[in-house]
Design a protein around this motif. Structure first.
Motif, short mmCIF file in Angstrom:
data_model
loop_
_atom_site.label_atom_id
_atom_site.label_comp_id
_atom_site.label_asym_id
_atom_site.label_seq_id
_atom_site.Cartn_x
_atom_site.Cartn_y
_atom_site.Cartn_z
N LYS A 60 0.85 -1.19 0.00
CA LYS A 60 0.00 0.00 0.00
C LYS A 60 0.88 1.24 0.00
N PRO A 61 0.48 2.26 -0.76
CA PRO A 61 1.26 3.51 -0.76
C PRO A 61 1.33 4.09 0.65
N CYS A 62 2.51 4.51 1.05
CA CYS A 62 2.63 5.13 2.37
C CYS A 62 3.10 6.58 2.26
N TRP A 63 3.01 7.14 1.06
CA TRP A 63 3.35 8.55 0.92
C TRP A 63 2.13 9.41 1.23
N ARG A 133 -5.46 13.67 -13.21
CA ARG A 133 -6.13 13.36 -11.93
C ARG A 133 -5.11 13.10 -10.83
N SER A 134 -4.08 12.36 -11.15
CA SER A 134 -3.09 12.00 -10.12
C SER A 134 -2.32 13.21 -9.62
N LEU A 135 -2.17 14.24 -10.45
CA LEU A 135 -1.42 15.43 -10.06
C LEU A 135 -2.31 16.55 -9.54
N ASP A 136 -3.61 16.30 -9.45
CA ASP A 136 -4.54 17.31 -8.93
C ASP A 136 -4.16 17.68 -7.50
N GLY A 137 -3.94 18.95 -7.26
CA GLY A 137 -3.56 19.42 -5.94
C GLY A 137 -2.07 19.38 -5.68
N VAL A 138 -1.33 18.72 -6.58
CA VAL A 138 0.12 18.65 -6.44
C VAL A 138 0.78 19.75 -7.27
N VAL A 139 0.48 19.78 -8.55
CA VAL A 139 0.92 20.85 -9.44
C VAL A 139 -0.22 21.16 -10.42
N LYS A 140 -0.22 22.35 -10.91
CA LYS A 140 -1.16 22.71 -11.97
C LYS A 140 -0.63 22.14 -13.28
N VAL A 141 -1.53 21.56 -14.10
CA VAL A 141 -1.12 20.89 -15.32
C VAL A 141 -1.80 21.53 -16.53
N ALA A 142 -1.01 21.78 -17.57
CA ALA A 142 -1.54 22.25 -18.86
C ALA A 142 -1.46 21.09 -19.83
N SER A 204 7.94 12.15 -0.91
CA SER A 204 6.52 11.84 -1.14
C SER A 204 6.10 12.20 -2.55
N ILE A 205 6.58 13.34 -3.04
CA ILE A 205 6.25 13.76 -4.39
C ILE A 205 6.90 12.83 -5.40
N ALA A 206 8.14 12.42 -5.13
CA ALA A 206 8.83 11.49 -6.03
C ALA A 206 8.10 10.16 -6.07
N PHE A 211 5.20 6.24 -9.16
CA PHE A 211 4.35 5.07 -9.09
C PHE A 211 2.86 5.35 -9.27
N GLY A 212 2.49 6.63 -9.40
CA GLY A 212 1.06 6.93 -9.47
C GLY A 212 0.59 7.74 -10.65
N THR A 213 1.51 8.12 -11.54
CA THR A 213 1.10 9.04 -12.61
C THR A 213 0.97 8.39 -13.99
N LEU A 214 1.84 7.44 -14.31
CA LEU A 214 1.87 6.89 -15.67
C LEU A 214 1.11 5.58 -15.76
N GLU A 215 0.06 5.58 -16.55
CA GLU A 215 -0.68 4.37 -16.89
C GLU A 215 -0.83 4.29 -18.40
#
Length: 405
Positions: A60-63, A133-142, A204-206, A211-215
Motif C-alpha cells: 500500500k502507498p505510504c506517501w 487526476r493524479s497530479l490534482d492538488g500537487v501541481v497545476k497541469v496544462a 513523497s512527491i517522487a 508510481f502513481g502518474t503513468l498508466e
C-alpha cells in the motif's frame, strides 16, 4: 549571435543519451548477491513444475499527498519523455518535483525516441486523464503547450535524476525567475534507485510521481494484456506461469556479453548463460520464457535448445497489432510493451543491468511480484533459488520500499 533554444535542447538530449549509454556500459553492474539472506514472501508452493515461488501481497502507498499550493507563479515547466519507459518514470518524477518547488504550471510532455524525428504525443502511449487526476492538488497541469510559451522564451535547464531541493534552489530557480519559463533536460549521472537512509522533503512527491502518474492508454494496455494471456495459455504445464527475461541482442553485442556459457559476476549475460542459469536453479524445459528481443535472432538458438517454449514479441503479438506496434520505424512502443511485460510476469530475470532492471524492479515490488532473479556465479553456494533474489528485494534497499508499506 542568437542561438535557437531548440538546437540547445537537441544537443543536450543527444549528449545525455551518450552519457547514459556510457554509464550503462562501463559503470553499472549487478550488485553481488548474499547467499545467507532471508527472503520475505517467497515460500515455495505447488505452483507447477519448477521452483516457482508465491508472490507477496501488493503493498500500500505510504506517501502523503502534499497539500495544494495557495499561490502559483505565472511560469511554465516543459520537458520531454525520452529513451524509453525506464527513463520516463524517473523523468516525470523530476519534472513534478521541479514544477512543485517553483509553483509553476507543468506542461504535459511529448515523447521522443532515440532516432531523429521520432516524436509522439503523450496520449499515444499513456493515459492523459489519469496523469491529470493524479497530479490534482500537487501541481497545476496544462494539457497543451500554451501559446505564450515558445522556443524563443524557453530557457533550457539540465536536471540530474533524483533532483534535490538544494539543486533546484541553486541552479534552476534563478533561471526560472529570470526567464519565466523553462525546459528541463534530465540526465542520469548514475543508475541508482537505491533507498536513501534519510527521507527528504521531496520523497513523497517522487513516490507519487514515479508510481502513481503513468498508466498505459487503453489500446497499448490491451496489447500487453493479450500477450500476457497468450503466454499464460502456452504455459499449461506450469499452471499459466512464465518468466520474462530482459535480453536484447543488440545491447549484448555492444557490451560484449555473448559469452561461452560460463556464468561470471558481470553486467550482462548471453542467451546460453541465461538458459544454463535457469536450468541450474530448477526450471525445466517446459518453462515458458518471454524475451524482450523483438524478433528471433540465431544467437538465441542455444537458449531455445534448453527452453523450447521461448518467445519474442513477434511470435505472440496479435497479428492485427503488428503493423502499428512492431513493424513501425519507432521502437518506443516496443520498449513500453517490454517494460510492462517484465512487470507482469511471474518471474523477472534481467540479463542486462541498468535502469530498465532497476525501474521494473520498483514496479514489481509495489505489486508484490518480488521474484526477481539475478544471474551470478556464487562460489560455494547451492542452486537454491533464494541465493539469486535481487538485492533490491533481499535487502529491501530499492527506493520503492520508501514509498510502499
Amino acid at each position: 549571435m542568437a542561438v535557437d533554444p531548440r538546437q540547445i535542447v537537441a544537443g543536450v538530449l543527444t549528449v545525455t543519451m551518450f552519457v547514459m549509454l556510457g554509464n550503462m556500459i562501463t559503470r553499472d553492474h549487478f550488485y553481488p548477491v548474499d547467499s545467507d539472506i532471508s527472503i520475505h514472501s517467497t515460500s515455495k508452493q505447488s505452483l507447477g513444475t519448477g521452483p516457482w515461488m508465491k508472490g507477496g501481497e501488493s503493498l500500500k502507498p505510504c506517501w502523503t499527498k502534499p497539500v495544494p499550493q495557495a499561490d502559483q507563479s505565472e511560469g511554465f515547466v516543459t520537458f520531454s519523455l525520452t529513451n524509453g519507459p525506464e527513463y520516463h518514470v524517473s523523468q516525470i518524477a523530476d519534472a513534478v518535483i521541479v514544477a512543485r518547488y517553483l509553483r509553476a504550471t507543468l506542461v504535459i510532455p511529448d515523447i521522443r525516441g532515440s532516432k531523429p524525428g521520432d516524436k509522439r504525443n503523450f496520449e499515444d502511449i499513456y493515459d492523459v486523464e489519469h496523469l491529470v487526476r493524479s497530479l490534482d492538488g500537487v501541481v497545476k497541469v496544462a494539457t497543451t503547450q500554451p501559446a505564450e510559451v515558445s522556443a524563443r522564451n524557453l530557457a533550457v535547464v539540465k536536471v540530474p535524476n533524483r533532483v534535490s531541493e538544494d539543486y533546484i534552489a541553486e541552479n534552476i530557480e534563478p533561471v526560472f525567475t529570470s526567464k519565466g519559463n523553462i525546459r528541463l533536460a534530465t540526465y542520469f549521472p548514475s543508475v541508482n534507485m537505491k533507498k536513501t537512509k534519510e527521507k527528504s522533503n521531496v520523497d513523497s512527491i517522487a513516490c507519487m510521481s514515479m508510481f502513481g502518474t503513468l498508466e498505459l492508454q487503453p489500446e497499448v494496455n490491451e496489447v500487453v494484456e493479450s500477450m500476457v494471456e497468450r503466454l499464460r495459455t502456452l504455459s499449461a504445464k506450469s499452471k499459466g506461469q512464465f518468466i520474462a527475461v530482459d535480453l536484447r541482442v543488440d545491447i549484448l553485442e555492444k557490451k560484449s556479453c555473448q559469452g561461452d556459457g560460463a556464468l561470471k559476476s558481470k553486467s550482462c549475460y548471453g542467451p546460453e548463460e541465461i538458459g544454463m542459469f535457469l536450468r541450474k536453479v530448477g526450471f525445466n524445459k517446459d518453462t515458458t520464457l518471454y524475451l524482450t528481443q523483438s524478433r528471433w535472432d540465431s544467437s538465441l538458438d542455444a537458449l531455445k535448445d534448453l527452453f523450447p517454449k521461448t518467445y519474442t514479441k513477434e511470435s505472440i503479438m496479435p497479428i492485427d497489432k503488428k503493423a502499428k506496434f512492431l513493424d513501425s520505424e519507432s521502437s518506443e512502443l516496443e520498449k513500453v510493451i517490454d517494460f510492462y511485460m517484465c512487470s507482469e510476469s511471474d518471474v523477472f530475470v534481467p540479463a542486462i543491468s541498468g535502469l530498465f532492471y532497476a525501474n521494473v524492479a520498483g514496479k514489481r515490488i509495489a505489486s508484490g511480484k518480488t521474484q526477481i532473479l539475478v544471474p551470478a556465479d556464487i562460489p560455494g553456494s547451492s542452486a537454491a533459488l533464494t541465493d539469486y533474489i535481487s538485492h533490491y528485494v533481499s535487502k529491501k534497499n530499492h527506493f520503492a520500499y520508501s514509498c510502499f508499506c
